[in-house]
Design an enzyme around this catalytic site. Structure first.
Site, short mmCIF file in Angstrom:
data_model
loop_
_atom_site.label_atom_id
_atom_site.label_comp_id
_atom_site.label_asym_id
_atom_site.label_seq_id
_atom_site.Cartn_x
_atom_site.Cartn_y
_atom_site.Cartn_z
N GLU A 81 0.93 -1.25 -0.07
CA GLU A 81 0.05 0.01 -0.07
C GLU A 81 0.95 1.18 -0.13
OE1 GLU A 81 -2.61 -0.74 3.47
OE2 GLU A 81 -3.61 -2.55 2.39
N GLN B 62 5.36 2.72 0.31
CA GLN B 62 6.62 2.75 0.48
C GLN B 62 6.70 1.96 1.76
OE1 GLN B 62 9.56 5.82 -0.53
NE2 GLN B 62 10.57 4.14 -1.58
N ASP C 209 13.24 -4.10 -8.77
CA ASP C 209 14.24 -4.28 -7.65
C ASP C 209 14.06 -3.64 -6.31
OD1 ASP C 209 15.91 -5.85 -9.55
OD2 ASP C 209 16.15 -3.95 -10.46
N ARG D 62 9.10 6.71 -16.21
CA ARG D 62 8.48 5.58 -15.69
C ARG D 62 7.59 5.06 -16.44
NH1 ARG D 62 8.52 2.88 -10.87
NH2 ARG D 62 10.13 4.33 -10.04
P1 ADP Z 1 10.49 0.17 -10.29
O1 ADP Z 1 11.33 -0.76 -10.91
O2 ADP Z 1 9.33 0.47 -11.33
O3 ADP Z 1 11.33 1.27 -9.80
P2 ADP Z 1 10.40 -0.99 -7.54
O4 ADP Z 1 10.09 -2.28 -7.07
O5 ADP Z 1 11.84 -0.59 -7.66
O6 ADP Z 1 9.79 -0.65 -8.82
O7 ADP Z 1 9.46 0.30 -6.75
C1 ADP Z 1 9.78 1.51 -6.84
C2 ADP Z 1 9.51 1.82 -5.26
O8 ADP Z 1 8.19 1.87 -4.90
C3 ADP Z 1 10.43 1.45 -4.31
O9 ADP Z 1 10.96 2.52 -3.49
C4 ADP Z 1 9.40 0.74 -3.46
O10 ADP Z 1 9.96 0.64 -2.09
C5 ADP Z 1 8.16 1.66 -3.48
N1 ADP Z 1 6.87 0.90 -3.24
C6 ADP Z 1 6.47 -0.27 -3.03
N2 ADP Z 1 5.37 -0.54 -2.89
C7 ADP Z 1 4.61 0.79 -2.91
C8 ADP Z 1 3.41 1.10 -3.28
N3 ADP Z 1 2.37 0.45 -2.79
N4 ADP Z 1 3.09 2.64 -3.38
C9 ADP Z 1 4.06 3.41 -3.49
N5 ADP Z 1 5.52 2.96 -3.68
C10 ADP Z 1 5.94 1.71 -3.39
MG MG Z 2 13.32 0.46 -8.70
#
Ligand code: ADP
Ligand code: MG
Length: 544
Positions: A193, A195, A219, A323
């Protein structure tokens, strides 16, 4: 079902016996009859009803099978049972020379007997033998294999709905849910939900309930999970929980690395997802190195993929705004940053990995002779003093335990190679002479992004940090050429004079400028001096 005699396999000479044989109709089309035989390695389906030439026989390798099940339709009037086997063989892609995994289902209707239970038992017997044999048929791997996930495997699948183009949930619904069901992997879906939600969750979770923690995101979400596990009191057991990854983000470097380790030709996007899903279902677990990173303030962090400063870190973070284009965000970001290429000033030192014996001896010699040459130069201030005169003798082979007391972190393994961040480094470290860089990139897996094979020689548990740096003075064209060559992992063969690659066990970085970006596994961390040390095989990774 017939039990048949062993027949030699004409291709390999190995005994590839036909041991199950049956004649069934195809589920959903009772007009099509098939002769089905199961050998130790293959399921062979021969259509007895004529079809266009070339499509009469299917030979499916059990290596490509993720699961097989027997079931009855709800229709009580019909005594038949069904047998479905699910394969993901490599197939040539349309209009391309590459191959990728594509789903093939084989479903049969078993209705030889009047008794529905007898038909179901027969189908279940087939399903069990198919599953047992496909579990025995694994792709050959290098020596990192440890174990296989138990079945049934209780899996927590964490999905970040915001990652990448915001498609992770759709990808789960379209591909992964079905695949895991086919493989008989019961899983609990957890949609993050915010970070750090995943980090908090695994920090508190009852891990005895789970056989694997799998993330579907980029990642960044795995970075959360790993740090959450290492923040636990029982971190030593917790970090041995098998971890898996399915590419659902824009930075899917670990997923691309796992695919690469399976020795398959490069793929991206949904093809990468199918490949990683397939490998996950196979459930083979390897050891994985983690790198502990000490920042000047705050707790230690653990990194499984990369540590970047300079060009690569800037591109990673600046490209967040692209993104919506998915993995292509890094290409766009690279071109934008190239246009405003800059120099990053700082000091870099490293502890060479053991197989760099020659380099180490050379350093010792320099220390003893107090000479200065190339990159193993004598430090110029107290921060590094790579080969300080008073420890020049000790420097000869400081393989032994360091004299300084390591900083003891509350959780996670002790860093035995790192002195406190504000103290000088021991004599077996190498100080990089240059202080002007375009990038510093430490990698512990092969891929930096889906299409960037940064460390072709890296393995999940080689115990090595693959350190790259590019010295200032490189032209835009030469840097672009490096990144283009990196798509095939050929950058080290370009003889670029500005690129240095060295295998290390630990490193220290002190950036000079007051502001900047440092990333761990693609996530921004506190900017400033830091040091890092590899902990060999600390975690467990499902590599298939
Ligand atoms: P991407 O490759 O698209 O960057 P990531 O898995 O690296 O995907 O996630 C990007 C960021 O989003 C990370 O900092 C992660 O901790 C954070 N994150 C994880 N779940 C959520 C969420 N539900 N809403 C917003 N951010 C999130
Ligand atoms: Mg990332």
């Amino acid at each position: 079902m017939d039990e048949r005699r062993a027949e030699p396999d004409h291709n390999t000479g190995v005994n590839n016996s036909v041991s199950l044989y049956g004649e069934f109709t195809v589920t959903g089309n009772r007009k099509v009859r098939c002769a089905v035989s199961l050998t130790e390695r293959e399921l062979v389906v021969q259509r007895l009803t004529s079809t266009p030439v070339g499509r009469n026989k299917a030979v499916l390798s059990l290596k490509d099978c993720v699961g097989c099940r027997a079931y009855r339709e709800d229709d009580n009037a019909d005594p038949a049972a069904n047998l479905s086997a699910y394969f993901y063989p490599l197939k040539r892609r349309w209009m391309s020379s590459g191959v990728s995994r594509q789903r093939v289902e084989q479903s049969f209707r078993l209705a030889a007997l009047q008794d529905p239970r007898a038909n179901l038992e027969e189908a279940e017997k087939w399903a069990r033998v198919v599953r047992e044999r496909s579990a025995r048929q694994q792709y050959p791997r290098d020596g990192v294999l440890m174990s296989q996930l138990s079945r049934p495997c209780r899996m927590m699948l964490l999905v970040n709905p915001q990652s990448g183009k915001g498609q992770a949930l759709t990808l789960y619904n379209n591909h992964i849910q079905r695949m895991l069901n086919e493989a008989g992997v019961p899983h609990t879906l957890v949609i993050t939900e915010h970070q750090n939600h995943a980090r908090e969750l695994v920090r508190e979770a009852d891990l005895s309930q789970w056989d694997a923690l799998v993330i579907m995101s980029g990642d960044g979400l795995l970075f959360e999970v790993i740090n959450g596990l290492l923040e636990r009191e029982d971190w030593e057991d917790a970090i041995r929980t098998p971890l898996g990854i399915l590419p659902g983000g824009s930075g899917n470097a670990l997923a691309a690395s796992i695919h690469h380790y399976s020795r398959s030709s490069p793929v991206s996007s949904e093809e990468l997802l199918l490949s990683c899903g397939f490998l996950l279902c196979k459930g083979l677990v390897s050891r994985m190195d983690l790198v502990s990173v000490q920042l000047s303030s705050g707790p230690r962090l653990f990194s499984f993929l990369s540590l970047a400063w300079g060009f690569v870190a800037d591109v990673d973070i600046e490209s967040e705004k692209y993104r919506h284009v998915g993995a292509a965000r890094f290409t766009v970001g690279t071109l934008v940053r190239l246009a405003s290429l800059r120099v990053y000033r700082g000091r870099l030192a490293y502890l060479p990995a053991p197989d760099q014996e020659t380099l180490r001896n050379e350093v010792t010699l320099h220390c003893n002779n107090q000479t200065l040459r190339s990159r193993d130069s004598v430090g110029q201030n107290t921060f590094h003093n790579s080969c300080h005169s008073n420890n020049s003798l000790k420097a000869r082979r400081t393989e032994s335990t360091p004299s300084r007391s390591p900083r003891k972190a509350p959780c996670g393994p002790t860093d035995s190679l790192l002195p406190p961040l504000d103290q000088q480094l021991p004599g077996d470290w190498v100080l990089v002479q240059e202080e002007d860089f375009v990038l510093m990139l430490a990698m512990y897996h092969s891929h930096l992004a889906e299409d960037l094979l940064a460390a072709p020689g890296a393995a999940p548990d080689d115990g090595v940090i693959h350190l790259f740096y590019v010295r200032a003075g490189i032209s835009r064209a030469a840097l672009l050429k490096l990144f283009l060559a990196m798509e095939k992992g050929e950058h080290l063969g370009t003889n670029c004079q500005h690129l240095v690659y060295v295998k290390v066990r630990a490193l220290r970085l002190e950036p000079f400028s007051p502001k900047g970006i440092i990333t761990l596994d693609g996530e921004v961390v506190e900017y400033g001096p830091l040091q890092a040390e590899v902990h060999r095989g600390l975690a467990r990774l499902i590599t298939g």
